[in-house]
Design a protein around this motif. Structure first.
Motif, PDB file in Angstrom:
ATOM      1  N   ASP A 266      69.200  61.771  60.622  1.00  0.00           N
ATOM      2  CA  ASP A 266      68.948  61.398  62.024  1.00  0.00           C
ATOM      3  C   ASP A 266      69.116  62.751  62.948  1.00  0.00           C
ATOM      4  O   ASP A 266      68.523  63.117  64.009  1.00  0.00           O
ATOM      5  CB  ASP A 266      69.814  60.262  62.252  1.00  0.00           C
ATOM      6  CG  ASP A 266      69.719  59.704  63.723  1.00  0.00           C
ATOM      7  OD1 ASP A 266      69.488  60.497  64.887  1.00  0.00           O
ATOM      8  OD2 ASP A 266      69.716  58.559  63.954  1.00  0.00           O
ATOM      9  N   ALA A 267      70.395  63.360  62.516  1.00  0.00           N
ATOM     10  CA  ALA A 267      70.908  64.645  63.258  1.00  0.00           C
ATOM     11  C   ALA A 267      69.835  65.810  63.010  1.00  0.00           C
ATOM     12  O   ALA A 267      69.262  66.400  64.077  1.00  0.00           O
ATOM     13  CB  ALA A 267      72.121  65.175  62.635  1.00  0.00           C
ATOM     14  N   LEU A 268      69.147  65.931  62.002  1.00  0.00           N
ATOM     15  CA  LEU A 268      68.143  66.721  61.716  1.00  0.00           C
ATOM     16  C   LEU A 268      66.864  66.400  62.631  1.00  0.00           C
ATOM     17  O   LEU A 268      66.116  67.551  63.110  1.00  0.00           O
ATOM     18  CB  LEU A 268      67.822  67.064  60.232  1.00  0.00           C
ATOM     19  CG  LEU A 268      68.530  68.083  59.416  1.00  0.00           C
ATOM     20  CD1 LEU A 268      69.954  67.778  59.405  1.00  0.00           C
ATOM     21  CD2 LEU A 268      67.769  68.418  58.065  1.00  0.00           C
ATOM     22  N   ALA A 269      66.551  65.315  62.544  1.00  0.00           N
ATOM     23  CA  ALA A 269      65.485  64.913  63.332  1.00  0.00           C
ATOM     24  C   ALA A 269      65.690  65.284  64.889  1.00  0.00           C
ATOM     25  O   ALA A 269      64.747  65.159  65.684  1.00  0.00           O
ATOM     26  CB  ALA A 269      65.208  63.303  63.098  1.00  0.00           C
ATOM     27  N   HIS A 270      66.769  65.366  65.156  1.00  0.00           N
ATOM     28  CA  HIS A 270      67.124  65.570  66.678  1.00  0.00           C
ATOM     29  C   HIS A 270      67.383  67.179  66.773  1.00  0.00           C
ATOM     30  O   HIS A 270      68.078  67.372  67.765  1.00  0.00           O
ATOM     31  CB  HIS A 270      68.228  64.602  67.437  1.00  0.00           C
ATOM     32  CG  HIS A 270      67.563  63.100  67.248  1.00  0.00           C
ATOM     33  ND1 HIS A 270      67.664  62.372  66.189  1.00  0.00           N
ATOM     34  CD2 HIS A 270      67.123  62.355  68.335  1.00  0.00           C
ATOM     35  CE1 HIS A 270      67.153  61.196  66.877  1.00  0.00           C
ATOM     36  NE2 HIS A 270      66.892  61.409  67.810  1.00  0.00           N
ATOM     37  N   GLN A 271      66.914  67.787  65.763  1.00  0.00           N
ATOM     38  CA  GLN A 271      67.248  69.302  66.171  1.00  0.00           C
ATOM     39  C   GLN A 271      68.748  69.551  65.934  1.00  0.00           C
ATOM     40  O   GLN A 271      69.150  70.555  66.841  1.00  0.00           O
ATOM     41  CB  GLN A 271      66.519  69.778  67.459  1.00  0.00           C
ATOM     42  CG  GLN A 271      64.937  69.945  67.163  1.00  0.00           C
ATOM     43  CD  GLN A 271      64.365  68.930  67.368  1.00  0.00           C
ATOM     44  OE1 GLN A 271      64.683  67.949  68.267  1.00  0.00           O
ATOM     45  NE2 GLN A 271      63.349  68.607  66.423  1.00  0.00           N
ATOM     46  N   GLU A 272      69.471  68.765  65.362  1.00  0.00           N
ATOM     47  CA  GLU A 272      71.002  69.148  65.450  1.00  0.00           C
ATOM     48  C   GLU A 272      71.364  69.487  64.044  1.00  0.00           C
ATOM     49  O   GLU A 272      72.546  69.591  63.713  1.00  0.00           O
ATOM     50  CB  GLU A 272      71.746  67.867  65.825  1.00  0.00           C
ATOM     51  CG  GLU A 272      71.521  67.387  66.999  1.00  0.00           C
ATOM     52  CD  GLU A 272      71.613  65.819  67.512  1.00  0.00           C
ATOM     53  OE1 GLU A 272      71.727  65.512  68.631  1.00  0.00           O
ATOM     54  OE2 GLU A 272      72.008  65.119  66.577  1.00  0.00           O
ATOM     55  N   GLY A 273      70.531  69.982  63.263  1.00  0.00           N
ATOM     56  CA  GLY A 273      70.804  70.519  62.034  1.00  0.00           C
ATOM     57  C   GLY A 273      71.822  71.604  61.876  1.00  0.00           C
ATOM     58  O   GLY A 273      72.619  71.915  60.834  1.00  0.00           O
ATOM     59  N   ASP A 274      71.522  72.607  62.803  1.00  0.00           N
ATOM     60  CA  ASP A 274      72.487  73.856  62.889  1.00  0.00           C
ATOM     61  C   ASP A 274      73.830  73.647  63.684  1.00  0.00           C
ATOM     62  O   ASP A 274      74.240  74.518  64.092  1.00  0.00           O
ATOM     63  CB  ASP A 274      71.517  74.950  63.395  1.00  0.00           C
ATOM     64  CG  ASP A 274      70.561  75.393  62.540  1.00  0.00           C
ATOM     65  OD1 ASP A 274      70.818  75.457  61.268  1.00  0.00           O
ATOM     66  OD2 ASP A 274      69.385  75.864  62.950  1.00  0.00           O
TER      67      ASP A 274
END
Lengths: 290, 290, 290, 290
Positions: A266-274
């Protein structure tokens, strides 16, 4: 001692720097040059090929994942050219299955393989305060122990089977990510009830849950602050994935790890992977419409 | 000071004993008599009705749940007979919604209501080392603070809204039960890979996860020892249920708490509800056929 | 038409048999010989190498997984020797990522790649009643359509991107496995309340949930009968794993698939991987101590 | 026949209308007046109190939940005034525990209690096509069977224990909500891979998953259309909650129901509780950043 060091990223660079500071001679290799140049300024010798780094007889590697190890050391044929009786200390976080494969490949080549993944973020590495999980032939670990003592505050010896160190490393990161997920959910829960999440975190980190995880990630979640990242959500997901793969190999259900995987996606899907792993706080808040 | 104390179970008895030791005069009431007799031997006066315990003007209660409070104090009409300006310090773990209802009922009766649930097991209570979560009118808490200082090592003041203390208490127990679930899953995971769970627990409780939870429950899980129970699985389930109900009231998803609920139900389904919460270790092992 | 057929397992054998019955000439290859011999008795010509099967210009493959395809057709160099303009119809259930890789490899070799995974068990295949999910170059699918019409009751055309057929296939199997998990949980739930699970299944499969899944798997769960397997739990897990991997690639949380993975691992951990997928009924019952 | 009907909401009104159309004389009562007026226009007699509706000797109730039943019929003392040997057919969806409590209360009052919850939305009720789940004393059900035949296309007789009908009803709604959750997740999954969710839904609802659920909710999800609601997300959550409570009573883990609870709470947290249950499609899309 003459030591090769391959892989000078966020973790590798401070490790190599500490070995230099301790007076060792380092032959270093990295795919990109910036960090190698910084270490050269501290006295390291830059190798033009990974083979050169292996020429020292003792090589440390701290690469990103299975694929990086495979590309740099195995498929490239580099490891196959290393001198018999060389020692390879692999600090990278890799899969359990690949650790087993590497052990067998090294054995065939007559090279000693030690798994030595670590617990701790780059700042902990820089401070020489890592916990090192070491497994492999005892005599070889004895030989590199003085170097591990430079790199960490404590080396945990986990027997002769190298992959066992990787198993513990992955379990530790599942514990970490699950704790952060739980902090995230409970912080959102108390906030929804009009209670300051900071109160919850202050209480638990001063009572039942002392230590760096609840305090550190708790603070980031309370402050909704995820940059700069200490441990990126995307890298945490990588480790949870490896744990799930290893649980699959042994038919061991891990519902908590599965749940955390989905929150990290879910984080990655919201561009929060970095962003920092603490961004799970935002994921939990989002689920609650907050 | 003259103090009433209602509810002398595993938690209530050591609390009352500590108040006696500190020189206070106690009027105690309990549904069953054994613990009351033990406290009488230490100087407490046994009340024949809960009303008597309320006659002191300050009454502590430590009852099992919403229903026990309702039966003993509310539906019985006992609280309605208490003198105006009495203070009721409710240390029981109850639902957030019921805490709100109680607050309103007390207000109507002109009685001051303080919520003061605690963090810690009976042995911690006996040692006077509890963390107390206190919320309610500030002046009233100030008044009972010397008593709270006898009962706990630290009182966390959480504002004027009594139910906020209950919210924090439930969040803390979700954190606890989730941590134990994660220990259970990772212990099973490393065991499945031939690694001693004791190694995992020793490492994490001496590095990233210091403190009583990982060390204490970790030890029980590693030793597969769930008797005598410190905190029963069935009581942990009760608290997780209350947290889920409160999350429901605020439309706050709590997937971790939901997952832990189902693992705890698995324990109950296997007649393990009266075992220590650490029995989640057995639930995880069972899922993995171990 | 002359057709090659590679892979004659539980699904491949009835498919090949149907093509023979429809009057086509088959050149078949399989790793083991029993099924090939049975088909030879029906008129098929046994190839001694996979290359021979490819000699026909149109080859169907129905292999177990990515690795089998890779071993038999790619790493072996077999596909690289196929005549330009050959058509490869791959009915195997493989990963989305590998479908993309295969598409690119075939394109490079000048060979047309069609993905044609199917919905249905071996008995449905034998009856020619499969649903076929076909994607790839339209003209090529048009050319093999008469063959697909022999193999299935319906071909669903899913555009030019071959991997899209695999995406749908995996989604369909997640739907299937999740439905079975839900049947299992609700059957256990009603049983725990003293209600016959058969009543639940009869009602829903005659009202809201008609169709083969609820009726078929429901019956197996109610009868606690998991042998002989129609669709093995272990194979269902393989597909759920592929779906999870594909969801990971696109950062798409799939909590239901994650949950089903863990239940299937529970089955495997209890030596139930070779039993019918309906064995999830036993997993749910076990969790409930029944 | 003279029949009382209490509760004329979305479900109750069409049921009452059908009884009128079938020639029965209805004495109706509802908290608000609009629907009662509409039914009066069709010949019903409006009662000024619930007691009047009970005066007929046979009363149907279709109220919102436990609390509504309790308020209107029990705490009000209405049921206690009903004539001995009256029959109460309760079609409301209530908790299993409350169904048991009601059964006991009615028995004490000498009134026959029949549970008759239904499967189907308001439009199905209007068409007289409901599936009715009936449990209670056989002779009493026989007596009202002609009325049930007016209201539904089929009555499923579930024995003498009234609450068993409620158990089945809740299980059916868990199956429904879980199916919708799975459709939502798989629709999001295929979309993330560039595949039209409409293709997935068309295929499965024409093959493995025929019937109204996959087709109906699938269509709403594909079209991202959640108004007007057929079955509100908030009401589905109510039923999932009742199922979880009942699973709790019997120590039966229900991980799927737990998961669906959290997804439905996510919907509520985003002000989607009054939208159709298919809004789970939006929840899944949101998790995936779509």
């Amino acid at each position: 001692m003459d030591i090769g060091f391959i892989g000078l990223g966020h973790m590798g660079e401070p490790l190599a720097a500490n070995l230099l500071k301790a007076g060792h001679r380092l032959v270093i290799w990295n795919r990109s040059q910036a960090s190698a140049q910084r270490l050269a300024a501290q006295g390291a010798q830059i190798a033009t090929t990974p083979e050169e780094a292996l020429g020292t007889g003792i090589v440390f590697s701290m690469l990103a994942d299975n694929d990086a190890i495979r590309a740099v050391l195995i498929d490239s044929g580099v490891m196959a050219k290393a001198a018999k009786e060389s020692v390879h200390v692999n600090m990278s976080t890799i899969s359990v299955a690949y650790a087993q494969e590497l052990t067998a490949q090294h054995e065939k080549l007559g090279i000693t393989y030690i798994a030595a993944p670590v617990l701790g973020r780059p700042d902990v590495a820089a401070a020489g305060k890592l916990n090192i999980l070491a497994a492999g032939p005892a005599a070889a670990i004895d030989r590199v122990q003085p170097l591990l003592d430079v790199l960490g505050q404590k080396t945990w010896r986990l027997g002769e089977t190298a992959s066992h160190a990787n198993v513990i490393k992955l379990a530790a990161n599942v514990l970490l990510a699950s704790a952060v997920e739980t902090i995230a959910e409970t912080a959102t829960f108390v906030s929804a009830h009009g209670v300051a999440a900071a109160d919850l975190l202050q209480i638990i980190s001063n009572s039942t849950f002392p230590g760096p995880v609840y305090q550190g990630y708790g603070k980031l979640i309370v402050e909704d602050r995820f940059d700069p990242p200490g441990f990126k959500a995307g890298l945490a997901l990588k480790d949870v994935r490896l744990a799930l793969a290893a649980s699959d190999d042994k038919a061991t259900p891990m519902p908590i790890a599965s749940l955390v995987r989905d929150s990290l996606l879910d984080a990655l899907a919201h561009q929060e992977g970095d962003k920092d792993l603490a961004v799970l706080g935002r994921v939990a808040a989002r689920r609650a419409g907050r």
